[in-house]
Scaffold this motif. Structure first.
Motif, PDB file in Angstrom:
ATOM      1  N   VAL A 521       6.504   3.310  -6.921  1.00 23.95           N
ATOM      2  CA  VAL A 521       7.180   3.190  -5.623  1.00 23.95           C
ATOM      3  C   VAL A 521       6.443   4.012  -4.573  1.00 23.95           C
ATOM      4  O   VAL A 521       6.289   3.577  -3.424  1.00 23.95           O
ATOM      5  N   ALA A 522       5.984   5.196  -4.932  1.00 23.37           N
ATOM      6  CA  ALA A 522       5.258   6.038  -3.988  1.00 23.37           C
ATOM      7  C   ALA A 522       3.977   5.360  -3.514  1.00 23.37           C
ATOM      8  O   ALA A 522       3.583   5.485  -2.349  1.00 23.37           O
ATOM      9  N   ALA A 523       3.317   4.643  -4.420  1.00 21.06           N
ATOM     10  CA  ALA A 523       2.084   3.955  -4.035  1.00 21.06           C
ATOM     11  C   ALA A 523       2.364   2.871  -2.995  1.00 21.06           C
ATOM     12  O   ALA A 523       1.674   2.768  -1.975  1.00 21.06           O
ATOM     13  N   VAL A 524       3.394   2.052  -3.259  1.00 22.65           N
ATOM     14  CA  VAL A 524       3.743   1.011  -2.298  1.00 22.65           C
ATOM     15  C   VAL A 524       4.241   1.648  -0.998  1.00 22.65           C
ATOM     16  O   VAL A 524       3.939   1.179   0.106  1.00 22.65           O
ATOM     17  N   LEU A 525       5.005   2.717  -1.117  1.00 25.64           N
ATOM     18  CA  LEU A 525       5.507   3.433   0.058  1.00 25.64           C
ATOM     19  C   LEU A 525       4.354   3.864   0.960  1.00 25.64           C
ATOM     20  O   LEU A 525       4.402   3.675   2.184  1.00 25.64           O
ATOM     21  N   ALA A 526       3.328   4.452   0.382  1.00 21.85           N
ATOM     22  CA  ALA A 526       2.199   4.938   1.182  1.00 21.85           C
ATOM     23  C   ALA A 526       1.489   3.802   1.893  1.00 21.85           C
ATOM     24  O   ALA A 526       1.129   3.913   3.072  1.00 21.85           O
ATOM     25  N   ALA A 527       1.297   2.694   1.169  1.00 18.28           N
ATOM     26  CA  ALA A 527       0.594   1.570   1.787  1.00 18.28           C
ATOM     27  C   ALA A 527       1.416   0.953   2.907  1.00 18.28           C
ATOM     28  O   ALA A 527       0.897   0.656   3.995  1.00 18.28           O
ATOM     29  N   VAL A 528       2.713   0.764   2.678  1.00 18.46           N
ATOM     30  CA  VAL A 528       3.567   0.167   3.699  1.00 18.46           C
ATOM     31  C   VAL A 528       3.698   1.088   4.908  1.00 18.46           C
ATOM     32  O   VAL A 528       3.738   0.632   6.053  1.00 18.46           O
ATOM     33  N   ALA A 529       3.767   2.396   4.674  1.00 18.34           N
ATOM     34  CA  ALA A 529       3.909   3.342   5.786  1.00 18.34           C
ATOM     35  C   ALA A 529       2.740   3.220   6.754  1.00 18.34           C
ATOM     36  O   ALA A 529       2.932   3.254   7.987  1.00 18.34           O
ATOM     37  N   GLY A 530       1.523   3.084   6.232  1.00 15.06           N
ATOM     38  CA  GLY A 530       0.372   2.927   7.119  1.00 15.06           C
ATOM     39  C   GLY A 530       0.452   1.658   7.936  1.00 15.06           C
ATOM     40  O   GLY A 530       0.183   1.657   9.144  1.00 15.06           O
ATOM     41  N   THR A 531       0.841   0.541   7.296  1.00 17.72           N
ATOM     42  CA  THR A 531       0.951  -0.721   8.012  1.00 17.72           C
ATOM     43  C   THR A 531       2.034  -0.653   9.078  1.00 17.72           C
ATOM     44  O   THR A 531       1.850  -1.106  10.212  1.00 17.72           O
ATOM     45  N   VAL A 532       3.186  -0.094   8.735  1.00 13.28           N
ATOM     46  CA  VAL A 532       4.294  -0.011   9.691  1.00 13.28           C
ATOM     47  C   VAL A 532       3.923   0.893  10.864  1.00 13.28           C
ATOM     48  O   VAL A 532       4.270   0.608  12.017  1.00 13.28           O
ATOM     49  N   ALA A 533       3.216   1.988  10.601  1.00 12.03           N
ATOM     50  CA  ALA A 533       2.809   2.890  11.682  1.00 12.03           C
ATOM     51  C   ALA A 533       1.904   2.167  12.674  1.00 12.03           C
ATOM     52  O   ALA A 533       2.099   2.251  13.893  1.00 12.03           O
ATOM     53  N   VAL A 534       0.915   1.435  12.167  1.00 13.28           N
ATOM     54  CA  VAL A 534       0.008   0.700  13.044  1.00 13.28           C
ATOM     55  C   VAL A 534       0.761  -0.396  13.787  1.00 13.28           C
ATOM     56  O   VAL A 534       0.603  -0.581  15.005  1.00 13.28           O
ATOM     57  N   ALA A 535       1.606  -1.146  13.064  1.00  2.86           N
ATOM     58  CA  ALA A 535       2.328  -2.252  13.687  1.00  2.86           C
ATOM     59  C   ALA A 535       3.294  -1.752  14.754  1.00  2.86           C
ATOM     60  O   ALA A 535       3.423  -2.361  15.820  1.00  2.86           O
ATOM     61  N   THR A 536       3.974  -0.642  14.503  1.00  2.00           N
ATOM     62  CA  THR A 536       4.923  -0.104  15.480  1.00  2.00           C
ATOM     63  C   THR A 536       4.200   0.371  16.732  1.00  2.00           C
ATOM     64  O   THR A 536       4.643   0.094  17.859  1.00  2.00           O
ATOM     65  N   TYR A 537       3.097   1.085  16.555  1.00  2.30           N
ATOM     66  CA  TYR A 537       2.357   1.564  17.719  1.00  2.30           C
ATOM     67  C   TYR A 537       1.795   0.379  18.516  1.00  2.30           C
ATOM     68  O   TYR A 537       1.863   0.357  19.752  1.00  2.30           O
ATOM     69  N   THR A 538       1.259  -0.614  17.826  1.00  2.00           N
ATOM     70  CA  THR A 538       0.691  -1.771  18.510  1.00  2.00           C
ATOM     71  C   THR A 538       1.770  -2.542  19.264  1.00  2.00           C
ATOM     72  O   THR A 538       1.583  -2.922  20.427  1.00  2.00           O
ATOM     73  N   ALA A 539       2.910  -2.787  18.616  1.00  3.02           N
ATOM     74  CA  ALA A 539       3.998  -3.515  19.270  1.00  3.02           C
ATOM     75  C   ALA A 539       4.520  -2.751  20.479  1.00  3.02           C
ATOM     76  O   ALA A 539       4.858  -3.342  21.511  1.00  3.02           O
ATOM     77  N   SER A 540       4.578  -1.437  20.391  1.00  7.86           N
ATOM     78  CA  SER A 540       5.085  -0.624  21.503  1.00  7.86           C
ATOM     79  C   SER A 540       4.128  -0.660  22.695  1.00  7.86           C
ATOM     80  O   SER A 540       4.560  -0.804  23.849  1.00  7.86           O
TER      81      SER A 540
END
Length: 954
Positions: A521-540
């Protein structure tokens, strides 16, 4: 020392053989580490390749020449320029009341003696296409000259070699429907045909429409023909490419500046002078010049934070990989202990496995990253609209990324090495894991880390401008979430009671085996966190740019206006638009004239006047109210008064639009409201009753009227304004209706009904029309319209509102693409490792007679459960850094806004809008696609019939 060397040599050999023996398990572990390395190296290569070096930049602008000499049109007076030659100003300070120097300079007299020159002339024109008429740039440059090599890249055919030949950019050929070998005609030179002999592209402008011809063969004949038929010419700008023995030095540039020309030098661009040696930078206002802008600072902050999280992600992804690998090798490690091996030998073997896999992952990830970047480069270039400089490989950076993989492999193997060395030989040989109580300290540490990390990130975003603080706080908070993962897995387990049998069993299995589930779960968490961070900043940032975009009209709407010949050709132009474009509603508009019908609002011809909307004195903004001598009075207000007045409704500026009339006044009917998207029944009724509909309440008198002054003597009006007096002229009063609410009017301040203008004796002439369309007009339709309008011989202002077009950032694009790649890959690999670790459970199902479908279903749900938990937790963790960065930007922009308010300019700029937009569509896609894909993949790769094995081999 010798014993230590031989011990580690044996450990490395055992680790290498073990990795080769269990290829499937080794591949999963290797992939878990190599995938982030692939993403980071590919992103690094993409960004580096897209950046142009100084040599590449000058090659695209200068070719093989040493310099480009340009005329800044300052009449030959001495100037000062920056090293690039893009900015210049007179060397002598311009005093108040002095006019800016103007005039041409003969470039041929500036060229150094013995230098070789090549003339480069630019202009523009309209050309006949298969669809109609298309505007394009014209460049007269002998492209076959060695000095021009690198400015244009030939794609097909050849460059022009004689007067009747031209070459065109590939984008022009695609838009026009022409091809190499076709004939090309220019508007105004109908009797002359030019043969297209080649296609080329501009490396830094792939979407540019341009025609290349030999010097003197196209622009001059075109301008002469257009002048003969009284059409506007294309203009002409001449520069000289120069080759000088020894190069064009900075001293030579300053000598040319003294003679009134600017120079872009290859030598200066590659090796620019010190700031103290640039006269322009010594002028007042240039000393504090900063190259960084808010957007650049924000980009650096985003990149710094995301790269920091990427490093953390690599570490988190590697941990579960070696934890699972060590557990799968516990029997072999038990045999080492049974044959006299000590605990340090077992630790050395596990660490050697991390070294071997980490080294292999570094090589594989880096090579695949290079191949992926090379394969995607053409697509990224087309998306960005420019060619990369080269496939730029930075060996030191790639070595650092590879070293990170090796270091990560060793660090991730430390905990499994210690755990394996502490197991008894009997437990290792039998495969019994024992029962361990979950740690009660770890969740507490995790909560503290989350709270502390969030506090640090909040401090960095509100009290500091350093992105490192935001990155550090976000990383600490993410580590806290990782520490909380075992406890959170237990909370997820409570949802099992409402699930069907198979997912309930999978969830209970995940909760029971938290030691296996939590790392995955931690592995998937780390990968998703990076994608969400980039997507949130880009969308904003996209939301902010879209909000700041000033549309000229509603999306898809069209405006067509002209002030020539008193509107003589307007009826035909209105019909042409309706014929060539997919028009739905057409609203004809007129304009007010004072004097001759051919006069416009800004004409200074004899017999021409103008009009002005009389703003009641009580509605005039005190900041901009002129004094008795006609001077600005804003300086007499204190800072507090300026701040207060900056929010006064009288001082707020209305957003502009595509309208081209004075004060935003149009003469029209209710159809114009429909085109503007204004649904106001009261305004429709007011127009039908002959009342003006106003969109700016400052124009209304207390008696709900609007006054328009007709000025027949503009010079007398200007003299009166300079003395702070009202302009002389008759005033016409209209009954007015103020539109309710605050509708978006695109620069239109009022609509005057034709009947009202006629009633008070105001003259009007046709101006054009506004249209709504059923669909966005295509390029071919617009070319047909340009052709039909051109036949009328009238210059027209045509605007088609295409809406906000986002800017393409190669940095954010690379981060988004590769973060998404890592997310999907990491989810699949992490769940695959979890499935490999749960192989014993599947064999137990086979032993008790479970159907193959049950094995596949359970395996799929086991992986799906891991992916779901990782996506949910990663989404929550990834939003934090993006929010922190946006808060940092908001504080910076608010500071600049308040500074403008203090100076009295706040009313001219809206309050900064810096939103935080959560990309719900992206989160939904991750929540659905990643778990579903992982579950389906696990179900497909699970064998229907598993062979039974001895318990000791588990």
């Amino acid at each position: 020392m010798n014993n230590w060397f031989h011990s580690w040599r044996a450990a490395v050999r055992i680790a290498r053989r073990d990795a080769w023996r269990f290829k499937g398990r080794s591949f999963l572990v290797l992939a878990m580490i190599a995938l982030p390395i692939l993403g980071v190296s590919a992103a690094d290569l993409t960004v580096r390749s897209s950046e142009l070096s100084a040599e590449q930049k000058v090659a695209r602008s200068l070719g093989r020449a040493d310099a480009r000499i340009s005329d800044p049109n300052m009449g030959g007076v001495a100037i000062a320029q920056d090293p690039s030659g893009d900015q210049s100003m007179p060397a002598k300070d311009i005093k108040d009341g002095e006019s800016w120097p103007e005039g041409k300079t003969d470039l041929s007299k500036i060229v150094p003696a013995g230098a070789k020159t090549l003339e480069d002339t630019t202009g523009s024109g309209k050309f006949r296409t298969t669809h109609g008429l298309l505007n394009a740039d014209i460049r007269e440059l002998k492209a076959t000259d060695p000095m021009a090599e690198g400015i244009m890249d030939l794609s097909e055919g050849r460059f022009p070699e004689k007067a009747g030949e031209v070459a065109a950019t590939t984008h022009f050929l695609e838009a026009s429907g022409l091809k190499v070998g076709s004939s090309l005609a220019a508007r105004g030179v109908e009797g002359t045909k030019y043969l297209i002999v080649g296609a080329y592209e501009l490396p830094s402008g792939l979407k540019t429409d341009q025609i290349n011809a030999l010097p003197g063969t196209l622009i001059d004949p075109l301008n002469k023909a257009l002048t003969a038929v009284e059409l506007p010419t294309s203009g002409k700008n001449i520069t000289q490419l120069v080759t000088v023995t020894g190069g064009f030095t900075w001293n030579m540039v300053k000598e040319a500046n003294a003679r009134g020309v600017t120079v872009a030098s290859r030598m200066v661009a590659i090796d620019p002078p010190a700031r103290s040696e640039v006269p322009l930078y010594q002028k007042e206002g240039w000393g504090d010049y900063q190259e960084s802008t808010a957007a650049k600072a924000a980009m650096l902050a985003a990149v710094g934070t995301i790269v920091g999280l990427a490093v953390l992600e690599i570490c988190l992804l590697a941990g579960p990989a070696f934890a699972v690998g060590a557990r799968r090798s516990r029997r072999q490690l038990g045999l080492v202990g049974a044959n006299g091996g000590e605990r340090r030998h077992i630790r050395a073997i596990v660490l050697a496995g991390g070294l071997v896999i980490g080294l292999a992952a570094a090589v594989v990830g880096t090579v695949l990253g290079m191949l992926l970047t090379f394969a995607l480069q053409p697509l990224l270039e087309d998306y960005m609209g420019k060619r990369f400089g080269s496939f730029d490989i930075r060996p030191l950076e790639l070595l650092a990324i590879g070293a990170l993989a090796v270091f990560t492999g060793l660090m991730a193997a430390i905990v499994p090495a210690i755990t394996s060395s502490r197991q008894t030989v009997l437990a290792s040989l039998t495969g019994r894991r024992g029962v361990r109580r979950s740690s009660r300290v770890l969740p507490v540490i995790g909560l503290i880390a989350v709270a502390l990390g969030a506090a640090i990130a909040l401090y960095g975003s509100t009290m500091s401008s350093s992105s490192l603080i935001v990155a550090g706080g976000s990383a600490l908070a993410e580590l806290g979430v990782v520490a909380l993962t075992p406890a959170l897995v237990g909370l997820f387990g409570r949802a099992g009671r409402i699930l069907p049998l198979s997912p309930r069993l999978a969830l209970r299995d995940a909760v029971r085996n938290r030691g296996r589930t939590a790392p995955a779960v931690a592995a998937v968490l780390a990968a998703v966190a990076g994608t969400v961070a980039v997507a949130t900043y880009t969308a904003s940032t996209e939301a902010q740019s879209k909000a700041e975009y000033q549309a000229g009209l509603p999306y898809g709407a069209v405006s067509m206006t002209t002030t020539e010949a008193g509107g003589r050709d307007v009826p035909q132009m209105r019909d042409a638009v309706q014929k060539d474009l997919p028009v739905d509603v057409r609203a004809d508009v007129d304009r007010i004239v004072v004097g001759k019908a051919s006069c416009d609002s800004y004409s200074d011809e004899p017999g021409c006047g103008r009009y002005e909307v009389v703003v009641p004195k009580v509605n005039v903004c005190p900041l901009w109210a002129p004094s008795a001598d006609g001077q600005d009075t804003s300086s007499k207000f204190s800072v507090e008064e300026r701040r207060k007045l900056g929010k006064d409704w009288r001082c707020l500026q209305n957003p502009g639009g595509s309208i081209e009339t004075q004060d935003g006044v149009l003469v029209g009917d209710a159809k114009l409201l429909k085109v503007l998207g204004i649904n106001d029944a009261a305004s429709v009724q007011a127009l039908s009753q002959g009342q003006i509909v106003s969109f700016d309440k400052r124009n209304l008198t207390p008696q709900k009227k609007i006054d328009i002054r007709l000025i027949t003597d503009p010079k007398a009006a200007d003299n009166a304004a300079s003395k702070g007096k009202d302009a002389p002229g008759a005033i016409k009063s209209f009954s007015a209706h103020q539109a309710s609410g605050s509708p978006k009017t695109y620069g239109i301040t009022m609509i005057v009904p034709p009947s009202a203008a006629k009633a008070v004796g105001i003259a009007t002439v046709p101006l054009g029309a506004y249209y709504t369309t059923d669909q966005m007009p295509s390029s071919a339709q617009k070319q047909r319209l340009d052709s039909d309008i051109d036949k009328l011989g009238t210059e027209v202002s045509l605007h088609i509102e295409k809406g906000y077009t986002p800017e393409n950032s190669i940095v954010l694009l690379a981060l988004t693409v590769f973060a998404g790649l890592i997310t999907i890959g990491a989810a699949g690999i992490a769940t695959g490792l979890a499935q490999a670790d749960a192989e014993a459970d599947l064999k137990t199902l086979a032993a008790v007679g479970a159907a193959p479908r049950v094995r596949r279903t359970l395996s799929g749900f086991q992986c799906g459960v891991v992916a779901v938990m990782g996506v949910v937790l990663g989404s929550a963790a990834g939003v934090l850094p993006a929010i922190g960065l946006r808060f940092t930007e908001k504080r910076q922009q608010l500071d600049w806004y308040h500074q403008a308010m203090d100076q009295g300019y706040g009313s001219m700029n809206p309050l900064p809008y810096v939103p935080v937009v959560v990309p719900w569509a992206t989160l939904a896609a991750l929540l659905i696609a990643v778990p579903l894909g992982a579950a389906l993949l696990a179900a497909l790769v699970t064998r229907s019939h598993g062979a039974l094995s001895r318990r000791a081999a588990v």
